[in-house]
Design a protein around this motif. Structure first.
Motif, mmCIF file in Angstrom:
data_model
loop_
_atom_site.group_PDB
_atom_site.id
_atom_site.type_symbol
_atom_site.label_atom_id
_atom_site.label_comp_id
_atom_site.label_asym_id
_atom_site.label_seq_id
_atom_site.Cartn_x
_atom_site.Cartn_y
_atom_site.Cartn_z
ATOM 1 N N CYS A 287 -14.024 11.191 6.715
ATOM 2 C CA CYS A 287 -13.499 10.276 7.732
ATOM 3 C C CYS A 287 -14.523 9.193 8.081
ATOM 4 C CB CYS A 287 -13.174 11.047 9.009
ATOM 5 S SG CYS A 287 -11.866 12.252 8.785
ATOM 6 N N MET B 287 -11.470 14.042 -6.090
ATOM 7 C CA MET B 287 -11.401 12.868 -5.208
ATOM 8 C C MET B 287 -11.428 13.270 -3.734
ATOM 9 S SD MET B 287 -8.663 9.769 -5.450
ATOM 10 C CE MET B 287 -8.410 8.591 -4.118
ATOM 11 N N ILE C 296 -18.288 9.326 -1.731
ATOM 12 C CA ILE C 296 -16.954 8.739 -1.976
ATOM 13 C C ILE C 296 -17.008 7.866 -3.231
ATOM 14 C CG2 ILE C 296 -14.980 7.496 -1.029
ATOM 15 C CD1 ILE C 296 -15.821 8.108 1.709
ATOM 16 N N TRP D 280 -12.535 -0.440 -2.890
ATOM 17 C CA TRP D 280 -12.971 0.011 -1.568
ATOM 18 C C TRP D 280 -14.438 -0.364 -1.398
ATOM 19 C CZ3 TRP D 280 -10.492 3.727 -4.888
ATOM 20 C CH2 TRP D 280 -9.171 4.021 -4.555
ATOM 21 N N ARG E 78 -16.653 -1.764 6.716
ATOM 22 C CA ARG E 78 -16.199 -0.439 6.302
ATOM 23 C C ARG E 78 -17.266 0.652 6.134
ATOM 24 N NH1 ARG E 78 -11.193 -0.326 3.576
ATOM 25 N NH2 ARG E 78 -12.075 1.193 2.150
ATOM 26 N N LEU F 143 0.790 -1.212 0.000
ATOM 27 C CA LEU F 143 0.000 0.000 0.000
ATOM 28 C C LEU F 143 0.829 1.273 0.000
ATOM 29 C CD1 LEU F 143 -2.984 0.114 0.131
ATOM 30 C CD2 LEU F 143 -2.814 0.478 2.575
ATOM 31 N N MET G 29 -12.781 11.008 -0.598
ATOM 32 C CA MET G 29 -11.756 10.364 0.234
ATOM 33 C C MET G 29 -11.235 11.308 1.318
ATOM 34 S SD MET G 29 -11.241 7.173 -0.099
ATOM 35 C CE MET G 29 -11.459 5.771 -1.195
ATOM 36 N N ARG H 22 1.174 7.972 -3.052
ATOM 37 C CA ARG H 22 -0.017 7.160 -3.369
ATOM 38 C C ARG H 22 -1.253 8.027 -3.631
ATOM 39 N NH1 ARG H 22 -2.826 2.231 -2.458
ATOM 40 N NH2 ARG H 22 -4.839 2.439 -1.452
ATOM 41 N N ARG I 17 -14.499 -6.030 3.281
ATOM 42 C CA ARG I 17 -13.294 -6.499 2.574
ATOM 43 C C ARG I 17 -12.857 -7.842 3.143
ATOM 44 N NH1 ARG I 17 -8.503 -2.336 2.019
ATOM 45 N NH2 ARG I 17 -9.747 -1.420 0.337
ATOM 46 N N MET J 282 -5.838 14.933 7.450
ATOM 47 C CA MET J 282 -6.381 13.721 8.080
ATOM 48 C C MET J 282 -5.271 12.856 8.692
ATOM 49 S SD MET J 282 -8.955 12.567 5.027
ATOM 50 C CE MET J 282 -9.649 11.076 5.723
ATOM 51 N N TYR K 254 -15.406 2.059 -5.349
ATOM 52 C CA TYR K 254 -15.859 2.243 -3.960
ATOM 53 C C TYR K 254 -17.361 2.001 -3.978
ATOM 54 C CZ TYR K 254 -16.367 4.535 0.654
ATOM 55 O OH TYR K 254 -16.623 4.828 1.978
ATOM 56 N N ARG L 227 -21.746 9.823 3.896
ATOM 57 C CA ARG L 227 -20.689 10.073 2.927
ATOM 58 C C ARG L 227 -20.652 9.053 1.791
ATOM 59 N NH1 ARG L 227 -19.081 6.046 5.611
ATOM 60 N NH2 ARG L 227 -17.189 4.880 5.156
HETATM 61 N N1 GSH Z 1 -12.007 7.480 4.455
HETATM 62 C C1 GSH Z 1 -12.558 6.372 3.729
HETATM 63 C C2 GSH Z 1 -14.040 6.241 4.022
HETATM 64 O O1 GSH Z 1 -14.585 7.162 4.625
HETATM 65 O O2 GSH Z 1 -14.656 5.227 3.648
HETATM 66 C C3 GSH Z 1 -11.863 5.040 4.025
HETATM 67 C C4 GSH Z 1 -10.377 5.056 3.918
HETATM 68 C C5 GSH Z 1 -9.872 4.679 2.543
HETATM 69 O O3 GSH Z 1 -10.424 3.821 1.836
HETATM 70 N N2 GSH Z 1 -8.771 5.303 2.158
HETATM 71 C C6 GSH Z 1 -8.123 5.084 0.916
HETATM 72 C C7 GSH Z 1 -7.252 3.841 0.940
HETATM 73 O O4 GSH Z 1 -6.834 3.363 -0.088
HETATM 74 C C8 GSH Z 1 -7.255 6.290 0.670
HETATM 75 S S1 GSH Z 1 -7.314 6.832 -0.905
HETATM 76 N N3 GSH Z 1 -7.028 3.310 2.127
HETATM 77 C C9 GSH Z 1 -6.304 2.099 2.260
HETATM 78 C C10 GSH Z 1 -7.095 0.877 1.972
HETATM 79 O O5 GSH Z 1 -8.322 0.956 1.762
HETATM 80 O O6 GSH Z 1 -6.496 -0.210 1.948
#
Ligand code: GSH
Length: 632
Positions: free
Chosen positions: A251, A244, A303, A409, A430, A3, A248, A185, A413, A101, A332, A299
């Motif tokens: 929170c 984005m 997203i 996403w 999630r 990651l 993203m 990233r 998961r 964040m 997502y 949200r």
């Molecule tokens: N903040 C997001 C939400 O509210 O659902 C969740 C966090 C998230 O998915 N972050 C992305 C990511 O790739 C950042 S772009 N996080 C790591 C992952 O999901 O493995």
């Protein structure tokens, strides 16, 4: 995990050319991992929460609240302790998409003892205090889903200027400075998602139709520097957003469980899926976007649109080009298939998957359900590739697999064990918006973990057709869904299908209150079931008291006796003396709301409409040894 791998990110053109390489090796890596670990048994329950926070800076003279783009500096400090003592720290800190964040998790996962429910909140509190110690005057850390004026002029510290014609996001409203810069990233994802799609992302959230909102509500985007492209995709009566970071940059609260083996992980993945929309509705905390009150409470879809990298052909808007296929959802989104044998008959969404990958997985002994799940993840292109990641040893590395997996996403998961690690098969929950206080976040986390135990112990079956769960996800985001919507839910969760009964007879529409608290003669209720489970267990008095406070909070949110955060925020806006019934969140309204948020989370002010009268739990930093021994 791959990651946050070091190295230089490749351009979208290079990444696109190498996407098949990543997929090809990613699948081989998954197959190798699966063969090694499919029979892994006997892992104990371990679990952990992830809380995302934002840094906000108040100016009490000018009465402004702005996001402080300092997460990189703050994280560098926070990470020092972990670097010095990786195994001994009480918290772990990671970057997230926004430059304002930070994400905190407990230093070590919790275990299967009920007494662990009593340390969750204390650890959350510790994390909040730990981060707060590193702040500058005027700054605060808040666990808050969306910064209400994100994308409005003069809303960041330091000030930042959008660059609609250049940069990563090319947003009319948000500067690229709001994207975390400590690791490539995040900016790479934003760039490649935009380039793959062929245009900027387009997010349209219905505006809350208060009496003084113009009809139609339509902004002149040329004033923001639009060349006409944004105006074309911005819908009337919607709040338009184009980057984005609008998604993203939100929170959330997530929970990850380790299962005892792959079978249990697949069961948990499926059984918790129908809970996703219910928990989304209960945790709803984000009704405001880009300075406007919206008609949405969560949200989730925002997203989804913010990372929708599908081309117009894939979205069904234009004829398909080259090797394109139609794809139903953004990367997502809610999950579209169950994974356990019991789930099979409820898989009623025609799943789009990569046929070649699917056959390769079947040829390697992977069953149909898991094969289609993985082949579905692999319809996505890689959207972030580092120069150092290209050549890997497929026997021992899993970075290519993780690359695709970690940019799918979804609401749940399914996570294979990392190679050569003590960690087992896991699932991640999630959907939830984050709450303001540690008390509420601990309540949600403990509710989900406890429910997972009850599901496994009582062998419950919550499954309904997956298309109905998807429909519930849409309902969950509607304004005041907890009180105003009904959700598809299984009528009899204590037994499997009865002979002769069709799947469609197995579920009905229930309110969140009925699902959580039960309805005489119709549905048993999740909390009554959890209570009977707890009564059969040996729980120490403090843990019992804490868990009961948490369950009460969930019960009262479900019944409408207490407000969701979204409802409370709406009231904060509409009762504000400056509010002109035009759905506009001015600097001053924003400031006053965030001041209240901070006072409430710090315990300076109480908020009985949100929490009831009893918000003190018996949470402690450590499980007393005698109790741990007794429970064992
Ligand atoms: N903040 C997001 C939400 O509210 O659902 C969740 C966090 C998230 O998915 N972050 C992305 C990511 O790739 C950042 S772009 N996080 C790591 C992952 O999901 O493995």
């Amino acid at each position: 995990m791959g990651l946050l791998t070091d190295g230089q990110p490749l351009s979208w053109d290079e990444t696109k050319k190498l996407s098949n390489h990543v997929r090809k090796h990613g699948i081989i890596q998954f197959i190798n991992l699966y063969k090694k670990l499919r029979d892994r048994q006997g892992d104990v329950l371990k679990w952990g929460d992830e809380v995302e926070y934002m840094i906000v800076k108040f100016d009490d003279e000018k009465k402004t609240a702005k996001i402080s783009l300092r997460s990189r500096e703050v994280l560098e400090k926070l990470n020092e302790k972990e670097l010095a003592d990786p195994k001994g720290v009480k918290s772990l800190w990671r970057p997230e998409f926004g430059a304002y964040m930070i994400e905190g998790t407990p230093g070590r996962p919790y275990g299967g003892l009920l007494a662990h429910f009593n340390v969750v909140e204390a650890n959350m509190r510790y994390r909040r205090q730990e981060a707060m110690e590193l702040l500058k005057p005027g700054e605060v850390i808040i666990s808050f889903t969306n910064f209400p004026r994100l994308g409005c002029p003069d809303s960041t510290v330091p000030a930042s200027i959008p660059t609609p014609n250049r940069g990563y996001q090319q947003s009319l409203f948000l500067a690229d400075d709001v994207v975390y810069s400590g690791h490539p990233r995040f900016k790479t994802l934003a760039t490649n998602i935009r380039q793959r799609r062929g245009e900027k992302v387009a997010i349209n959230v219905p505006i809350y139709r208060d009496v003084n909102v113009p009809k139609p509500f339509k902004e002149n985007l040329a004033e923001f520097g639009d060349d006409g492209k944004s105006q074309n995709v911005a819908k009337d009566d919607h709040i338009y957003m184009d980057a984005m970071a609008f998604g993203m940059g939100c929170c959330c609260l997530q929970v990850t469980f380790q299962a005892s083996n792959i079978r249990e992980a697949r069961t948990l993945y499926d059984q918790l899926t129908p809970l996703c929309p219910i928990m989304l509705a209960l945790s709803a905390a984000s009704p405001i976007y880009r300075g406007y009150l919206s008609d949405t409470d969560c949200r989730w879809s925002i997203i989804g649109h913010s990372v929708d990298c599908r081309t117009p052909g894939e979205r069904g808007l234009e004829p398909l080009k080259d090797n394109e296929i139609r794809i139903r959802t953004s990367r997502y989104s809610a999950i579209e298939s169950y994974l356990s044998e019991n789930g099979d008959k409820y898989n009623d969404i025609p799943l789009v998957y990569d046929e070649e990958v699917y056959n390769q997985l079947l040829d390697n002994g992977i069953d149909r359900l898991l094969a289609q799940h993985v082949a579905h993840l692999f319809i996505r292109d890689c959207v972030c590739l580092m120069s150092t990641q290209l050549n890997q040893n497929d026997e021992t590395d899993t970075d290519h697999f993780e690359n695709i997996q970690s940019t799918n996403w979804q609401s749940m998961r399914f996570k294979p064990p990392p190679p050569n690690s003590p960690i087992g098969w896991r699932v991640e929950f999630r959907p939830c918006d984050i709450q303001m206080t540690d008390f509420e976040n601990a309540a949600i986390v403990c509710f989900i973990v406890l429910l997972s135990r009850v599901i496994l112990s009582y062998n419950l079956n919550l499954l309904i057709p997956i298309s109905k769960v998807e429909e519930n996800m849409t309902r969950a985001q509607k304004r005041d869904a907890v009180n105003g919507e009904k959700f598809w839910f299984r009528k009899d969760i204590a037994s499997d299908s009865k002979q002769g009964e069709s799947v469609d007879d197995e579920y009905c529409e229930l309110t969140v209150n009925e699902i959580i608290n039960g309805k005489d003669g119709l549905f048993v209720g999740l909390i009554p079931l959890m209570n009977s489970y707890l009564n059969s267990m040996n729980v120490d008095a403090d843990t019992h008291c804490t868990v009961q406070r948490y369950l009460k909070l969930i019960q009262k949110r479900a019944s409408g006796e207490l407000m969701t955060t979204a409802k409370w925020l709406r009231k904060q806006v509409t009762n504000h003396p400056d509010y002109k019934q035009d759905s506009i969140i001015t600097q001053r309204i924003n400031y006053d709301i965030l001041k209240n948020v901070n006072d409430i989370q710090m315990g300076i002010k109480s908020c009985p409409e949100l929490h009831g009268c009893c918000t003190t739990s018996k949470t402690t930093e450590k499980i007393p040894t005698a109790i741990a021994n007794a429970e064992k």
